[in-house]
Scaffold this motif. Structure first.
Motif, short mmCIF file in Angstrom:
data_model
loop_
_atom_site.label_atom_id
_atom_site.label_comp_id
_atom_site.label_asym_id
_atom_site.label_seq_id
_atom_site.Cartn_x
_atom_site.Cartn_y
_atom_site.Cartn_z
N LEU A 1 73.54 -37.80 34.59
CA LEU A 1 74.66 -37.05 35.15
C LEU A 1 75.12 -35.95 34.20
N GLU A 2 74.96 -36.16 32.91
CA GLU A 2 75.36 -35.13 31.94
C GLU A 2 74.51 -33.86 32.04
N ARG A 3 73.43 -33.90 32.81
CA ARG A 3 72.62 -32.70 33.03
C ARG A 3 73.34 -31.69 33.93
N VAL A 4 74.40 -32.13 34.63
CA VAL A 4 75.11 -31.21 35.53
C VAL A 4 76.61 -31.09 35.20
N ALA B 1 81.19 -33.11 30.93
CA ALA B 1 81.96 -34.32 30.63
C ALA B 1 81.12 -35.29 29.80
N ASP B 2 81.79 -36.09 28.98
CA ASP B 2 81.12 -37.14 28.21
C ASP B 2 81.05 -38.38 29.10
N VAL B 3 79.96 -38.50 29.85
CA VAL B 3 79.80 -39.63 30.76
C VAL B 3 79.27 -40.84 30.00
N GLN B 4 78.40 -40.62 29.01
CA GLN B 4 77.82 -41.74 28.26
C GLN B 4 78.88 -42.49 27.44
N GLY B 5 79.96 -41.80 27.09
CA GLY B 5 81.03 -42.42 26.32
C GLY B 5 82.06 -43.14 27.16
N LEU B 6 81.88 -43.13 28.49
CA LEU B 6 82.84 -43.76 29.39
C LEU B 6 82.62 -45.27 29.40
N LYS B 7 83.65 -46.01 29.03
CA LYS B 7 83.52 -47.47 28.93
C LYS B 7 83.57 -48.12 30.32
N LEU C 1 90.67 -25.78 31.57
CA LEU C 1 90.15 -27.13 31.74
C LEU C 1 89.15 -27.49 30.65
N THR C 2 89.30 -26.86 29.48
CA THR C 2 88.37 -27.17 28.38
C THR C 2 88.50 -28.61 27.90
N TRP C 3 89.65 -29.25 28.18
CA TRP C 3 89.84 -30.65 27.79
C TRP C 3 88.86 -31.58 28.51
N THR C 4 88.23 -31.11 29.59
CA THR C 4 87.27 -31.95 30.31
C THR C 4 85.89 -31.94 29.63
N ILE C 5 85.71 -31.06 28.64
CA ILE C 5 84.43 -30.95 27.95
C ILE C 5 84.43 -31.93 26.78
N GLY C 6 83.52 -32.89 26.81
CA GLY C 6 83.50 -33.93 25.78
C GLY C 6 83.26 -33.36 24.40
N LYS C 7 83.83 -34.00 23.39
CA LYS C 7 83.68 -33.56 21.99
C LYS C 7 82.20 -33.51 21.59
N ARG C 8 81.48 -34.56 21.95
CA ARG C 8 80.05 -34.59 21.64
C ARG C 8 79.31 -33.46 22.36
N ARG C 9 79.73 -33.17 23.60
CA ARG C 9 79.05 -32.13 24.38
C ARG C 9 79.25 -30.75 23.75
N TRP D 1 75.87 -28.62 23.37
CA TRP D 1 75.76 -27.40 24.20
C TRP D 1 74.54 -27.46 25.13
N ASN D 2 74.36 -28.62 25.77
CA ASN D 2 73.18 -28.79 26.63
C ASN D 2 73.57 -29.05 28.08
N PHE D 3 74.68 -28.44 28.51
CA PHE D 3 75.11 -28.58 29.90
C PHE D 3 75.01 -27.21 30.59
N PRO D 4 74.94 -27.17 31.93
CA PRO D 4 74.86 -25.88 32.62
C PRO D 4 76.07 -25.00 32.29
N GLY D 5 75.81 -23.73 31.97
CA GLY D 5 76.90 -22.80 31.64
C GLY D 5 77.38 -22.87 30.21
N ALA D 6 76.68 -23.64 29.36
CA ALA D 6 77.14 -23.84 27.98
C ALA D 6 77.25 -22.52 27.21
#
Length: 369
Positions: free
Chosen positions: A73-76, A79-85, A255-263, A267-272
């Protein structure tokens, strides 16, 4: 809005809306209640004071299953989806290669799968976009046979917890499975009003009985799209197609707060590339809250000018805030006019109305943190 020549879809609660006197209008291809006989103002204030029930079954629901679903999902999304507990939900953006926003969405980690909610008007684009990037072993399963019901307001959780006490134990953005009035339900403590509350996914064939059980609880009344819009605007929340779209970037939209710290290190998401450049050097325009002076609201597409000067932007959402007891708006203005308190002029029917940039939310959030 849907083309009137197209047959409108109906949610599983359509018959109940008509029984309750709902005034049905076309919205995102569906026939939806804009209000009930009490009226938008009363429904809005009911949500702020007690509890209001909204049908949001037009939204797109889906599951992402398989090993590596979060990474896929992080390909699109940034957001930090892998860090979601497990048992937690997050708001995110689906971004495009040029940095525009394809949609905003919610993702929850259910332990063995991810649960997604996307906008009704965009699900026909979002789901194929997600499906296109999935590796072998990860599958996207749309859930068209589920309804989605939001119960919002300071009394919402106390009311529904009389049917399923465990819901009271969820914190803001917590998710869990419960049986409510005999119906298996997926509950998230979230919403689109700025109030505490829940969104509940249930099987479509049980939705009407479930909604009736909630409406029978003390302090719960039905509310339509009109109140949902004024509530979310008071809460400073974006509406896709108005405040964010394919031309706006996460940075412009604040809405930059939606961009995960790790992401932000990968910088490997669309529009990075665009996001990185705008974070470093700033944007030409920014989304801001706007308070018109006086009582007259300014609606979407109202031009925004510098006082006595040139056009510097446009309102994207505007109206009267029943809880605010005054007009409110949000929109985009040139960056040099974006500071809180900056004087503006709104061109309403050829007349300049004074306004100022104002912090959002206009009405404080009351989430159960």
């Amino acid at each position: 809005m849907a083309d009137s020549s197209e047959a409108l879809l109906e949610t599983p609660l359509a018959a109940l809306h008509r029984e309750l006197g709902g005034r049905m209008v076309p919205f995102a291809g569906y026939s939806m209640p804009v209000q009930y006989p009490a009226g938008i103002m009363a429904e809005h204030l009911q949500c702020r004071a007690s509890a209001a029930l909204f049908d949001v079954s037009h939204m797109g629901q889906a599951e992402l299953v398989g090993e590596g679903a979060a990474a896929a999902l992080e390909r699109v999304t940034p957001a930090d989806v892998q860090g979601l507990k497990p048992g937690r939900q997050r708001y995110g953006l689906l971004t495009m290669e040029d940095g525009g926003i394809l949609d905003d969405f919610m993702v929850a980690n259910l332990g063995d799968r991810l649960f997604l909610v996307v906008n009704a008007s965009r699900k026909h684009l979002d789901l194929p976009r997600i499906a296109a990037v999935l590796p072998a072993g990860v599958a996207l399963k749309p859930l068209p046979d589920r309804a989605l019901i939001a119960l919002q307001g300071p009394g919402a959780v106390a009311a529904i917890a009389t049917l399923a006490p465990g819901i009271a134990g969820l914190s803001f953005m917590g998710v869990g499975s419960f049986e409510i009035a005999g119906v298996p339900a997926l509950v998230s403590r979230s919403g689109y009003t700025g109030e505490d509350g829940v969104e509940v996914s249930v099987p479509a064939e049980r939705a009407e009985a479930f909604a009736r059980a909630l409406l029978a609880l003390p302090g719960v009344q039905a509310a339509g799209l009109g109140a949902r819009d004024s509530l979310r605007l008071e809460a400073g929340l974006c509406l896709y197609g108005n405040d964010i779209d394919e031309t706006t970037s996460p940075v412009e939209a604040a809405l930059t707060w939606t961009i995960g710290k790790r992401r932000r290190t990968e910088w490997n998401f669309p529009g990075a590339d665009r996001v990185r450049e705008e974070l470093a050097n700033g944007t030409r325009r920014l989304r801001v809250g706007i308070r018109p002076e006086g009582r007259q609201p300014a609606r979407g597409h109202t031009p925004v000018h510098a006082p006595g000067g040139a056009a510097i932007g446009e309102i994207t959402s505007g109206g009267f805030g029943p809880s605010l007891n005054g007009p409110m708006a949000m929109g985009y203005v040139a960056r040099e006019h974006a500071a809180d308190g900056t004087a503006l002029e709104l061109m309403v029917r050829g007349k300049a109305l004074p306004a100022r940039v104002a912090p959002t939310p206009f009405v404080p959030h009351r989430y159960a943190r």
